[in-house]
Design an enzyme around this catalytic site. Structure first.
Site, PDB file in Angstrom:
ATOM      1  N   ASP A 153       0.620  -1.307  -0.085  1.00  0.00           N
ATOM      2  CA  ASP A 153      -0.155  -0.047  -0.011  1.00  0.00           C
ATOM      3  C   ASP A 153       0.780   1.384   0.082  1.00  0.00           C
ATOM      4  O   ASP A 153       0.512   2.407   0.541  1.00  0.00           O
ATOM      5  CB  ASP A 153      -1.049  -0.070   1.264  1.00  0.00           C
ATOM      6  CG  ASP A 153      -1.734  -1.268   1.382  1.00  0.00           C
ATOM      7  OD1 ASP A 153      -2.084  -1.734   0.041  1.00  0.00           O
ATOM      8  OD2 ASP A 153      -1.898  -1.813   2.372  1.00  0.00           O
ATOM      9  N   GLY A 201       1.377   2.890  -2.635  1.00  0.00           N
ATOM     10  CA  GLY A 201       0.858   3.901  -3.505  1.00  0.00           C
ATOM     11  C   GLY A 201       1.303   3.346  -4.818  1.00  0.00           C
ATOM     12  O   GLY A 201       1.462   4.365  -5.983  1.00  0.00           O
ATOM     13  N   LYS A 202       1.663   2.241  -5.273  1.00  0.00           N
ATOM     14  CA  LYS A 202       2.129   1.697  -6.584  1.00  0.00           C
ATOM     15  C   LYS A 202       1.222   2.056  -7.605  1.00  0.00           C
ATOM     16  O   LYS A 202       1.541   2.233  -8.559  1.00  0.00           O
ATOM     17  CB  LYS A 202       2.317   0.086  -6.174  1.00  0.00           C
ATOM     18  CG  LYS A 202       3.400  -0.207  -5.242  1.00  0.00           C
ATOM     19  CD  LYS A 202       3.401  -1.805  -4.897  1.00  0.00           C
ATOM     20  CE  LYS A 202       2.136  -2.312  -4.208  1.00  0.00           C
ATOM     21  NZ  LYS A 202       2.380  -2.242  -2.877  1.00  0.00           N
ATOM     22  N   LYS A 241      -1.103   4.516  -8.079  1.00  0.00           N
ATOM     23  CA  LYS A 241      -0.976   5.877  -8.422  1.00  0.00           C
ATOM     24  C   LYS A 241       0.310   6.241  -9.104  1.00  0.00           C
ATOM     25  O   LYS A 241       0.155   6.681 -10.363  1.00  0.00           O
ATOM     26  CB  LYS A 241      -0.819   6.644  -7.049  1.00  0.00           C
ATOM     27  CG  LYS A 241      -0.358   8.051  -7.456  1.00  0.00           C
ATOM     28  CD  LYS A 241      -0.451   9.166  -6.567  1.00  0.00           C
ATOM     29  CE  LYS A 241       0.424  10.225  -7.040  1.00  0.00           C
ATOM     30  NZ  LYS A 241       0.404  11.756  -6.404  1.00  0.00           N
ATOM     31  N   GLY A 248      -4.639  -4.177  -3.619  1.00  0.00           N
ATOM     32  CA  GLY A 248      -5.603  -3.325  -3.887  1.00  0.00           C
ATOM     33  C   GLY A 248      -4.840  -1.876  -4.242  1.00  0.00           C
ATOM     34  O   GLY A 248      -4.091  -1.318  -3.559  1.00  0.00           O
ATOM     35  N   HIS A 249      -4.686  -1.507  -5.660  1.00  0.00           N
ATOM     36  CA  HIS A 249      -4.021  -0.442  -6.139  1.00  0.00           C
ATOM     37  C   HIS A 249      -4.745   0.725  -6.523  1.00  0.00           C
ATOM     38  O   HIS A 249      -5.845   0.449  -7.305  1.00  0.00           O
ATOM     39  CB  HIS A 249      -3.093  -0.916  -7.244  1.00  0.00           C
ATOM     40  CG  HIS A 249      -2.159  -2.114  -6.927  1.00  0.00           C
ATOM     41  ND1 HIS A 249      -1.071  -2.406  -7.935  1.00  0.00           N
ATOM     42  CD2 HIS A 249      -1.764  -2.411  -5.853  1.00  0.00           C
ATOM     43  CE1 HIS A 249      -0.469  -3.419  -7.223  1.00  0.00           C
ATOM     44  NE2 HIS A 249      -0.778  -3.189  -6.096  1.00  0.00           N
ATOM     45  N   GLN A 253       1.918  -6.197  -3.277  1.00  0.00           N
ATOM     46  CA  GLN A 253       2.454  -6.385  -2.084  1.00  0.00           C
ATOM     47  C   GLN A 253       3.556  -5.484  -1.780  1.00  0.00           C
ATOM     48  O   GLN A 253       3.837  -4.256  -2.444  1.00  0.00           O
ATOM     49  CB  GLN A 253       2.626  -7.657  -1.592  1.00  0.00           C
ATOM     50  CG  GLN A 253       1.406  -8.587  -1.472  1.00  0.00           C
ATOM     51  CD  GLN A 253       0.801  -8.864  -2.813  1.00  0.00           C
ATOM     52  OE1 GLN A 253       1.368  -9.746  -3.774  1.00  0.00           O
ATOM     53  NE2 GLN A 253      -0.447  -8.609  -3.025  1.00  0.00           N
TER      54      GLN A 253
HETATM   55  P1  GDP Z   1      -0.898   0.422  -3.511  1.00  0.00           P
HETATM   56  O1  GDP Z   1      -1.396  -1.097  -3.045  1.00  0.00           O
HETATM   57  O2  GDP Z   1       0.623   0.497  -3.448  1.00  0.00           O
HETATM   58  O3  GDP Z   1      -1.267   0.724  -4.766  1.00  0.00           O
HETATM   59  O4  GDP Z   1      -1.472   1.700  -2.468  1.00  0.00           O
HETATM   60  P2  GDP Z   1      -2.903   1.568  -2.106  1.00  0.00           P
HETATM   61  O5  GDP Z   1      -3.754   2.077  -3.255  1.00  0.00           O
HETATM   62  O6  GDP Z   1      -3.490   0.583  -1.359  1.00  0.00           O
HETATM   63  O7  GDP Z   1      -2.865   2.589  -0.940  1.00  0.00           O
HETATM   64  C1  GDP Z   1      -2.166   3.938  -1.191  1.00  0.00           C
HETATM   65  C2  GDP Z   1      -3.388   4.860  -0.886  1.00  0.00           C
HETATM   66  O8  GDP Z   1      -2.854   6.169  -0.540  1.00  0.00           O
HETATM   67  C3  GDP Z   1      -4.410   5.119  -1.757  1.00  0.00           C
HETATM   68  O9  GDP Z   1      -5.736   5.437  -1.377  1.00  0.00           O
HETATM   69  C4  GDP Z   1      -3.987   6.394  -2.598  1.00  0.00           C
HETATM   70  O10 GDP Z   1      -4.993   6.886  -3.148  1.00  0.00           O
HETATM   71  C5  GDP Z   1      -3.272   7.132  -1.545  1.00  0.00           C
HETATM   72  N1  GDP Z   1      -2.165   8.003  -1.940  1.00  0.00           N
HETATM   73  C6  GDP Z   1      -1.251   7.666  -2.826  1.00  0.00           C
HETATM   74  N2  GDP Z   1      -0.134   8.608  -2.842  1.00  0.00           N
HETATM   75  C7  GDP Z   1      -0.764   9.513  -2.066  1.00  0.00           C
HETATM   76  C8  GDP Z   1      -0.120  10.624  -1.447  1.00  0.00           C
HETATM   77  O11 GDP Z   1       0.967  11.223  -1.776  1.00  0.00           O
HETATM   78  N3  GDP Z   1      -0.797  11.416  -0.468  1.00  0.00           N
HETATM   79  C9  GDP Z   1      -2.054  11.070   0.037  1.00  0.00           C
HETATM   80  N4  GDP Z   1      -2.516  11.649   1.098  1.00  0.00           N
HETATM   81  N5  GDP Z   1      -2.459   9.863  -0.400  1.00  0.00           N
HETATM   82  C10 GDP Z   1      -1.896   9.253  -1.382  1.00  0.00           C
HETATM   83  P1  IMO Z   2      -0.976  -4.320  -2.182  1.00  0.00           P
HETATM   84  O1  IMO Z   2      -0.291  -4.706  -3.603  1.00  0.00           O
HETATM   85  C1  IMO Z   2      -0.972  -4.741   2.044  1.00  0.00           C
HETATM   86  C2  IMO Z   2      -0.804  -8.742   3.654  1.00  0.00           C
HETATM   87  C3  IMO Z   2      -1.948  -9.234   4.409  1.00  0.00           C
HETATM   88  C4  IMO Z   2      -1.362 -10.414   5.322  1.00  0.00           C
HETATM   89  C5  IMO Z   2      -0.293 -11.000   4.329  1.00  0.00           C
HETATM   90  C6  IMO Z   2      -0.957 -12.346   3.615  1.00  0.00           C
HETATM   91  O2  IMO Z   2      -2.250  -3.398  -2.027  1.00  0.00           O
HETATM   92  O3  IMO Z   2       0.155  -3.219  -1.616  1.00  0.00           O
HETATM   93  P2  IMO Z   2      -2.358 -12.722   1.777  1.00  0.00           P
HETATM   94  O4  IMO Z   2      -3.835 -12.390   1.322  1.00  0.00           O
HETATM   95  O5  IMO Z   2      -1.509 -12.399   0.493  1.00  0.00           O
HETATM   96  O6  IMO Z   2      -2.140 -14.309   2.236  1.00  0.00           O
HETATM   97  O7  IMO Z   2      -2.080 -12.203   3.196  1.00  0.00           O
HETATM   98  O8  IMO Z   2      -0.236 -10.130   3.506  1.00  0.00           O
HETATM   99  N1  IMO Z   2      -1.161  -8.100   2.213  1.00  0.00           N
HETATM  100  C7  IMO Z   2      -1.061  -6.940   2.061  1.00  0.00           C
HETATM  101  N2  IMO Z   2      -1.032  -5.758   2.774  1.00  0.00           N
HETATM  102  N3  IMO Z   2      -1.235  -4.817   0.840  1.00  0.00           N
HETATM  103  C8  IMO Z   2      -1.318  -5.629  -0.123  1.00  0.00           C
HETATM  104  O9  IMO Z   2      -1.121  -5.477  -1.396  1.00  0.00           O
HETATM  105  C9  IMO Z   2      -1.309  -7.089   0.335  1.00  0.00           C
HETATM  106  N4  IMO Z   2      -1.251  -8.244  -0.156  1.00  0.00           N
HETATM  107  C10 IMO Z   2      -1.335  -9.111   1.114  1.00  0.00           C
HETATM  108  O10 IMO Z   2      -2.622  -8.227   4.878  1.00  0.00           O
HETATM  109  O11 IMO Z   2      -0.758  -9.709   6.188  1.00  0.00           O
HETATM  110 MG    MG Z   3      -2.853  -1.643  -1.612  1.00  0.00          MG
END
Ligand code: GDP
Ligand code: IMO
Ligand code: MG
Length: 423
Positions: A13, A15-16, A18, A40-41, A223
């Site tokens: 999470d 911010g990949k 984005k 979840g991206h 991840q």
């Molecule tokens: P990913 O799994 O690495 O793609 O990241 P996620 O989407 O799960 O989580 C990142 C969250 O941070 C999302 O809700 C983005 O919209 C938000 N985000 C990304 N970059 C920024 C930033 O620079 N500032 C803020 N406030 N939010 C951000």
């Molecule tokens: P993105 O791509 C954050 C975590 C789960 C758990 C562990 C194992 O959005 O960054 P799994 O379902 O893979 O067997 O869970 O890994 N996990 C993540 N945490 N972002 C993710 O994906 C994740 N995918 C799995 O919360 O701790």
């Molecule tokens: Mg995510």
């Protein structure tokens, strides 16, 4: 041409989504190489917020070919839902999305197994997203999984039944109920029917031929490195190789063809699920960070655990991935703090100070040692260049660069595409 890789250096999470969307116009292909619907991206642009789970984050750019590579585990039900969800954006997925026939399929009993295995672990549970990831990769490595290409085979039903029979033995061992299975199977087979109409290909040829003809490819990690099955905080990890090397095996690209490695990290740390997190905050600072950063899982909605930036962990991730450029995300979230802490070392229970993620570190309670820096404590809105950053934020970025020995080329100051400062 070499393939660039973008991956998260923490526990996910970062911010990949984005950043892949921001960089995508520079590429012709965006490819996912591991993970599945546990990811979840999030992408935000033109007032739209969209979360992708299995589809690569280049999908909103019409000129880009998006590849789901062989290293991915794919849930046909989630894929159908995701593609249906793209309907309103008039995306031509028949042109812009292709899927490796060698990717592995998540079947309904994998999700039941995930739940059964987690339940059996009691308070030692991993905190899995329960999307069936672990059991599916287990079958892949155990050589009994179904792959995307299998759905085109006349024997698919038979192969499916064989695998389900095996799963039922384990589910019965855990006394796990099967009541939901018929409804799940109905959805699954409807989704498989749709799946057969998609572009299913030998993606390793497409990727390598594209590189040979000088096309630019960005591999999108899911991840984070600290969830890698080998180098993460095992057993509290996911079941795939989330690192640069995983991009080679997950797409069929030789290591000699890896170009830039973009390592992305939040200006602080978060983690969902169980497992060690040395800099985790249990106080008001942690709560404020969660609130300000909207730190709730994009896939499961769970509150993310929050804490200060961890330099030993970041250095470790940079090392195992060969990171060539760093991107710092969510700088704006730290606007609220008068002081900002950065963990430089850990102290072991016997008083020894270390800065390495040794085998033992996941077993021991470590106390983080912090350097405290002055916060900028002001809004970053309307800032469009690095030069206009407050001096304290520049000092933070430059301190991290010096400690990590890799340039920070991009700072993100908001979730929208446009809130991205390139240096
Ligand atoms: P990913 O799994 O690495 O793609 O990241 P996620 O989407 O799960 O989580 C990142 C969250 O941070 C999302 O809700 C983005 O919209 C938000 N985000 C990304 N970059 C920024 C930033 O620079 N500032 C803020 N406030 N939010 C951000
Ligand atoms: P993105 O791509 C954050 C975590 C789960 C758990 C562990 C194992 O959005 O960054 P799994 O379902 O893979 O067997 O869970 O890994 N996990 C993540 N945490 N972002 C993710 O994906 C994740 N995918 C799995 O919360 O701790
Ligand atoms: Mg995510």
């Amino acid at each position: 041409m070499k393939m660039d890789v973008l991956l998260g250096l923490q526990w996910g999470d970062e911010g990949k989504g984005k950043i892949v969307d921001v960089l995508a116009p520079k590429y012709e292909i965006v490819a996912r190489f591991q993970g599945g619907p546990n990811a979840g991206h999030t992408l935000e642009f033109d007032g739209i917020k969209h979360v992708l789970h299995q589809i690569p984050s280049g999908i909103f750019r019409s000129q880009i070919l998006n590849i789901i590579g062989n290293g991915v585990v794919l849930d046909p039900i989630v894929l159908k839902r995701e593609i249906d969800g793209l309907g309103k954006f008039s995306i031509d997925y028949m042109k812009n999305l292709v899927i490796s026939k060698k990717a592995t399929i998540i079947i309904p009993t994998h999700k039941l197994l995930d739940a059964a295995l987690e339940k059996s672990k009691g308070d030692k549970k991993i905190g899995s997203t329960l999307k069936g990831i672990g059991p599916t990769y287990q079958d892949k490595i155990g050589r009994s999984a179904l792959r995307v290409g299998d759905i085109l085979s006349p024997d698919f039903q038979e192969k499916y039944e064989t695998l389900v029979a095996k799963h039922k033995t384990t589910l019965s061992f855990y006394s796990h109920p099967l009541d939901e299975l018929p409804a799940m199977e109905e959805q699954f087979f409807a989704a498989v029917e749709f799946f057969r109409t998609l572009n299913l290909i030998d993606s390793e040829y497409v990727v390598n031929e594209a590189l040979d003809s000088n096309k630019k490819i960005l591999a999108e990690g899911a991840q984070g490195s600290l969830l890698d099955v080998d180098f993460g905080s095992y057993p509290f990890v996911t079941s795939s190789s989330t690192m640069t090397a995983g991009a080679c095996t997950g797409l069929g690209v030789a290591p000699s063809k890896i170009g830039e490695v973009f390592g992305i990290f939040k200006a602080y740390c978060t983690r969902v699920g169980s497992g060690p997190f040395p800099t985790e905050l249990f106080d008001k600072d942690g709560e404020d960070m969660r609130k300000e950063g909207n730190e709730f899982g994009s896939t499961t909605g769970r509150p993310r655990r929050c804490g200060w930036l961890d330099l030993p962990a970041l250095r470790y991730s940079i090392m195992i991935n060969g990171v060539t450029q760093l991107f710092m995300m969510k700088g704006d979230v730290l606007n609220i703090f008068k002081e900002i802490k950065v963990c430089t070392h850990y102290e072991l229970p016997d008083g020894e100070k270390i800065d390495k993620l040794s085998f033992e570190i996941t077993e021991q309670e470590v106390t983080p040692i912090y350097k405290t820096m002055k916060g900028w404590n002001c809004s970053l809105e309307n800032i469009t260049t690095y030069e206009d950053f407050p001096v304290e934020l520049k000092a933070y970025v430059e301190y991290l660069e010096e400690e990590l020995n890799v340039p920070i080329k991009l700072v993100s100051v908001g979730p929208d595409r446009t809130q991205t400062i390139i240096r």
